[in-house]
Design a protein around this motif. Structure first.
Motif, PDB file in Angstrom:
ATOM      1  N   THR A   2       0.857  -1.187   0.000  1.00 35.10           N
ATOM      2  CA  THR A   2       0.000   0.000   0.000  1.00 35.10           C
ATOM      3  C   THR A   2       0.887   1.229   0.000  1.00 35.10           C
ATOM      4  OG1 THR A   2      -1.887   1.054   1.096  1.00 35.10           O
ATOM      5  CG2 THR A   2      -0.162   0.200   2.511  1.00 35.10           C
ATOM      6  N   ILE A   3       0.327   2.385  -0.354  1.00 35.45           N
ATOM      7  CA  ILE A   3       1.047   3.641  -0.242  1.00 35.45           C
ATOM      8  C   ILE A   3       0.247   4.596   0.634  1.00 35.45           C
ATOM      9  CG2 ILE A   3       2.195   3.374  -2.481  1.00 35.45           C
ATOM     10  CD1 ILE A   3       0.264   5.546  -3.566  1.00 35.45           C
ATOM     11  N   LEU A   4       0.958   5.490   1.309  1.00 37.13           N
ATOM     12  CA  LEU A   4       0.336   6.545   2.098  1.00 37.13           C
ATOM     13  C   LEU A   4       0.484   7.848   1.331  1.00 37.13           C
ATOM     14  CD1 LEU A   4      -0.863   7.817   4.703  1.00 37.13           C
ATOM     15  CD2 LEU A   4       1.485   7.936   5.582  1.00 37.13           C
ATOM     16  N   VAL A   5      -0.641   8.503   1.062  1.00 43.40           N
ATOM     17  CA  VAL A   5      -0.653   9.789   0.367  1.00 43.40           C
ATOM     18  C   VAL A   5      -1.107  10.847   1.356  1.00 43.40           C
ATOM     19  CG1 VAL A   5      -1.741  11.132  -1.469  1.00 43.40           C
ATOM     20  CG2 VAL A   5      -1.078   8.760  -1.890  1.00 43.40           C
ATOM     21  N   THR A   6      -0.323  11.911   1.514  1.00 40.11           N
ATOM     22  CA  THR A   6      -0.758  13.027   2.347  1.00 40.11           C
ATOM     23  C   THR A   6      -1.357  14.110   1.449  1.00 40.11           C
ATOM     24  OG1 THR A   6       1.295  14.337   2.274  1.00 40.11           O
ATOM     25  CG2 THR A   6       1.167  12.547   3.905  1.00 40.11           C
ATOM     26  N   VAL A  28      -4.545   2.769  -1.370  1.00 42.20           N
ATOM     27  CA  VAL A  28      -4.048   4.082  -0.969  1.00 42.20           C
ATOM     28  C   VAL A  28      -4.648   4.432   0.386  1.00 42.20           C
ATOM     29  CG1 VAL A  28      -4.089   6.547  -1.469  1.00 42.20           C
ATOM     30  CG2 VAL A  28      -3.782   4.913  -3.333  1.00 42.20           C
ATOM     31  N   VAL A  29      -3.783   4.761   1.344  1.00 39.37           N
ATOM     32  CA  VAL A  29      -4.213   5.367   2.595  1.00 39.37           C
ATOM     33  C   VAL A  29      -4.071   6.873   2.406  1.00 39.37           C
ATOM     34  CG1 VAL A  29      -3.836   5.571   5.072  1.00 39.37           C
ATOM     35  CG2 VAL A  29      -3.443   3.377   3.916  1.00 39.37           C
ATOM     36  N   ASN A  30      -5.169   7.577   2.506  1.00 41.67           N
ATOM     37  CA  ASN A  30      -5.225   8.995   2.148  1.00 41.67           C
ATOM     38  C   ASN A  30      -5.417   9.827   3.421  1.00 41.67           C
ATOM     39  OD1 ASN A  30      -5.873  11.547   1.203  1.00 41.67           O
ATOM     40  ND2 ASN A  30      -7.456  10.855  -0.219  1.00 41.67           N
ATOM     41  N   LEU A  31      -4.361  10.550   3.808  1.00 43.81           N
ATOM     42  CA  LEU A  31      -4.398  11.382   5.011  1.00 43.81           C
ATOM     43  C   LEU A  31      -4.560  12.841   4.616  1.00 43.81           C
ATOM     44  CD1 LEU A  31      -3.981  11.792   8.100  1.00 43.81           C
ATOM     45  CD2 LEU A  31      -1.519  11.956   7.614  1.00 43.81           C
ATOM     46  N   PRO A  74       2.830   1.064   4.884  1.00 40.10           N
ATOM     47  CA  PRO A  74       2.998   1.439   3.473  1.00 40.10           C
ATOM     48  C   PRO A  74       4.420   1.194   2.989  1.00 40.10           C
ATOM     49  CG  PRO A  74       3.067   3.385   4.866  1.00 40.10           C
ATOM     50  CD  PRO A  74       2.685   2.242   5.758  1.00 40.10           C
ATOM     51  N   ARG A  75       4.538   0.923   1.704  1.00 32.84           N
ATOM     52  CA  ARG A  75       5.862   0.783   1.093  1.00 32.84           C
ATOM     53  C   ARG A  75       6.416   2.125   0.636  1.00 32.84           C
ATOM     54  NH1 ARG A  75       6.170   1.272  -4.430  1.00 32.84           N
ATOM     55  NH2 ARG A  75       4.206   1.196  -5.579  1.00 32.84           N
ATOM     56  N   ALA A  76       5.535   3.146   0.630  1.00 33.41           N
ATOM     57  CA  ALA A  76       5.962   4.473   0.199  1.00 33.41           C
ATOM     58  C   ALA A  76       5.037   5.520   0.791  1.00 33.41           C
ATOM     59  CB  ALA A  76       5.953   4.579  -1.328  1.00 33.41           C
ATOM     60  N   ILE A  77       5.591   6.713   0.992  1.00 34.88           N
ATOM     61  CA  ILE A  77       4.815   7.894   1.342  1.00 34.88           C
ATOM     62  C   ILE A  77       4.943   8.881   0.191  1.00 34.88           C
ATOM     63  CG2 ILE A  77       4.603   9.861   2.914  1.00 34.88           C
ATOM     64  CD1 ILE A  77       5.830   8.086   5.103  1.00 34.88           C
ATOM     65  N   VAL A  78       3.813   9.354  -0.316  1.00 30.35           N
ATOM     66  CA  VAL A  78       3.815  10.402  -1.340  1.00 30.35           C
ATOM     67  C   VAL A  78       3.224  11.647  -0.680  1.00 30.35           C
ATOM     68  CG1 VAL A  78       3.122  11.066  -3.669  1.00 30.35           C
ATOM     69  CG2 VAL A  78       3.504   8.647  -3.125  1.00 30.35           C
ATOM     70  N   HIS A  79       4.067  12.655  -0.517  1.00 28.12           N
ATOM     71  CA  HIS A  79       3.757  13.794   0.354  1.00 28.12           C
ATOM     72  C   HIS A  79       3.346  15.022  -0.462  1.00 28.12           C
ATOM     73  CE1 HIS A  79       3.853  16.746   3.428  1.00 28.12           C
ATOM     74  NE2 HIS A  79       5.123  17.103   3.313  1.00 28.12           N
ATOM     75  N   ALA A 122      12.014  -4.884   2.954  1.00 20.96           N
ATOM     76  CA  ALA A 122      11.056  -3.773   2.985  1.00 20.96           C
ATOM     77  C   ALA A 122      11.781  -2.450   3.166  1.00 20.96           C
ATOM     78  CB  ALA A 122      10.050  -3.978   4.112  1.00 20.96           C
ATOM     79  N   LYS A 123      12.845  -2.460   3.925  1.00 16.70           N
ATOM     80  CA  LYS A 123      13.621  -1.235   4.151  1.00 16.70           C
ATOM     81  C   LYS A 123      14.254  -0.759   2.856  1.00 16.70           C
ATOM     82  CE  LYS A 123      16.993   0.699   7.372  1.00 16.70           C
ATOM     83  NZ  LYS A 123      17.871   0.413   8.534  1.00 16.70           N
ATOM     84  N   ALA A 124      14.763  -1.674   2.071  1.00 17.96           N
ATOM     85  CA  ALA A 124      15.392  -1.318   0.798  1.00 17.96           C
ATOM     86  C   ALA A 124      14.378  -0.800  -0.209  1.00 17.96           C
ATOM     87  CB  ALA A 124      16.126  -2.529   0.225  1.00 17.96           C
ATOM     88  N   ALA A 125      13.137  -1.274  -0.115  1.00 18.15           N
ATOM     89  CA  ALA A 125      12.115  -0.894  -1.088  1.00 18.15           C
ATOM     90  C   ALA A 125      11.403   0.404  -0.736  1.00 18.15           C
ATOM     91  CB  ALA A 125      11.080  -2.015  -1.212  1.00 18.15           C
ATOM     92  N   PHE A 126      11.482   0.840   0.523  1.00 14.51           N
ATOM     93  CA  PHE A 126      10.707   1.992   0.976  1.00 14.51           C
ATOM     94  C   PHE A 126      11.155   3.280   0.290  1.00 14.51           C
ATOM     95  CE2 PHE A 126       9.908   5.538   3.913  1.00 14.51           C
ATOM     96  CZ  PHE A 126       8.536   5.397   4.089  1.00 14.51           C
ATOM     97  N   ARG A 127      10.156   4.171   0.027  1.00 15.87           N
ATOM     98  CA  ARG A 127      10.442   5.475  -0.560  1.00 15.87           C
ATOM     99  C   ARG A 127       9.619   6.565   0.131  1.00 15.87           C
ATOM    100  NH1 ARG A 127      13.769   2.726  -2.188  1.00 15.87           N
ATOM    101  NH2 ARG A 127      14.544   2.375  -4.319  1.00 15.87           N
TER     102      ARG A 127
END
Length: 353
Positions: A2-6, A28-31, A74-79, A122-127
């Motif tokens: 999943t990804i977290l979008v702020t 998508v987790v949408n904050l 999440p595997r990524a945060i898109v801010h 998971a650490k290597a893949a996180f963005r």
């Protein structure tokens, strides 16, 4: 996965969420804290869609972010989350410092703690993908080359200064702590769900209502214009393949003077929704320029094309026609976002010179 979008209920953020779920089944987790510019109606088509998890909350709330990261993994945060209107930053800079600087700091610290505790794969893949603006680079003269990623930062408004500060924080958290970050700096976005305080939607909405079309100063301020779904595809490309610690400029290759934008909008409305009272251009009204108004922005987007193969799909001609048609097709959306507070703001901000 999943990804977290702020900020995923705002203009660009909501378009990104919609575009992401058109392209992928990854949830998508949408904050979003739902300020005046955050609008869940933008995401109405996702009602009942299990892939979209909306959480009302503030990026300055560390406990909430920690909880979301722990539970959603999440595997990524898109801010995206940011205060973004230059005029508002001039009259009330405090909110911009809180959200854009303190909020980004809080998010970085939460992300660092979360990432540091992940297992190796998971650490290597996180963005951590930080979405920023071309305004951090300052203003260009008419014959200056477009902004490249190597341009020095010269922000000229409280808004751009707050975004520059957030960019520097993201860079520092990468170089100091190793947090796996990428940053994108975009030019002016336009398209569906754009809150009608910004130039293009304001002109469309005012024209249809027979109201003055306020143009700052002489209207010769030049911007590069990027259709919002092109921005979304650029972000996807950088998130998937961008080099850690790098910045990528995302631009539309569409430099236009503000007054020309207004005239193009008027001409399209003359074609698509003629006004019996006459051409919409009759409503153009020049108003006092805003303080410190940057004269020209332009984006050199060759790096993202060279390294990641991305180019915008829309020309300005195709994108602006789609945008005008969207506002014509969605009068109920426009009516609902035009709250009393919004009307008060426009009346205060755009008084005739």
């Amino acid at each position: 996965m999943t990804i977290l979008v702020t900020g995923g209920a705002g203009f660009i953020g909501s378009n990104f969420v919609l575009d992401w779920l058109r392209q992928s089944d990854e949830p998508v987790v949408n904050l979003d804290v739902l300020t005046y510019a955050g609008n869940l109606e933008n995401l109405a088509s996702l009602d009942g869609d299990a892939r979209h998890i909306f959480v009302k909350g503030d990026i300055c709330d560390r406990a909430l972010i920690d909880s979301l990261l722990a539970t959603q993994k999440p595997r990524a945060i898109v801010h995206f989350a940011a205060e973004s209107h230059v005029d508002r930053s001039i009259s009330g800079p405090g909110a911009f410092m809180k959200t854009n600087v303190d909020g980004t700091f809080t998010l970085l610290e939460a992300a660092r703690a979360y990432w540091g505790a992940l297992e190796a794969e998971a650490k290597a893949a996180f963005r951590f993908h930080h979405v920023s603006t071309d305004e951090v680079y300052g203003s260009l003269k008419a014959d200056d080359p477009p902004f490249a990623e190597t341009n020095p930062y010269e922000p000229n408004s409280p808004y751009s200064a707050s975004k520059a500060a957030s960019d520097h924080l993201v860079r520092a958290w990468h170089h100091t702590y190793g947090l796996p970050v990428v940053t994108t700096n975009c030019s002016n976005n336009y398209g569906p769900y754009h809150f009608p305080e910004k130039l293009i939607p304001l002109m469309i909405v005012n024209a249809l209502a027979g109201k003055p079309l306020p143009v700052y100063g002489d209207g010769q301020q030049i911007r590069d214009w990027l259709y919002v779904t092109d921005h979304c595809s650029g972000i996807r490309a950088v998130l998937a393949g961008g080099k850690l610690g790098e910045t990528y400029n995302i631009g539309g290759w569409n430099e236009q003077a503000n007054i020309d934008i207004v005239r193009i909008v008027c001409a399209l409305l003359d074609e698509l929704r003629p006004d019996p009272a006459g051409p919409y251009a009759r409503l153009i009204t020049y108003v006092k320029d805003r303080p410190g108004h940057d004269r020209r922005y332009a984006i050199d987007a060759r790096k993202i094309e060279r390294d990641l193969g991305w180019r915008p799909a829309e020309t300005f001609e195709t994108g602006i026609r789609k945008t005008v048609q969207w506002y014509l097709d969605n009068p109920e959306w426009v009516a609902r976002v035009q709250s009393g507070a919004y009307k008060d703001w426009v009346s205060k901000q755009y008084s005739a010179a």
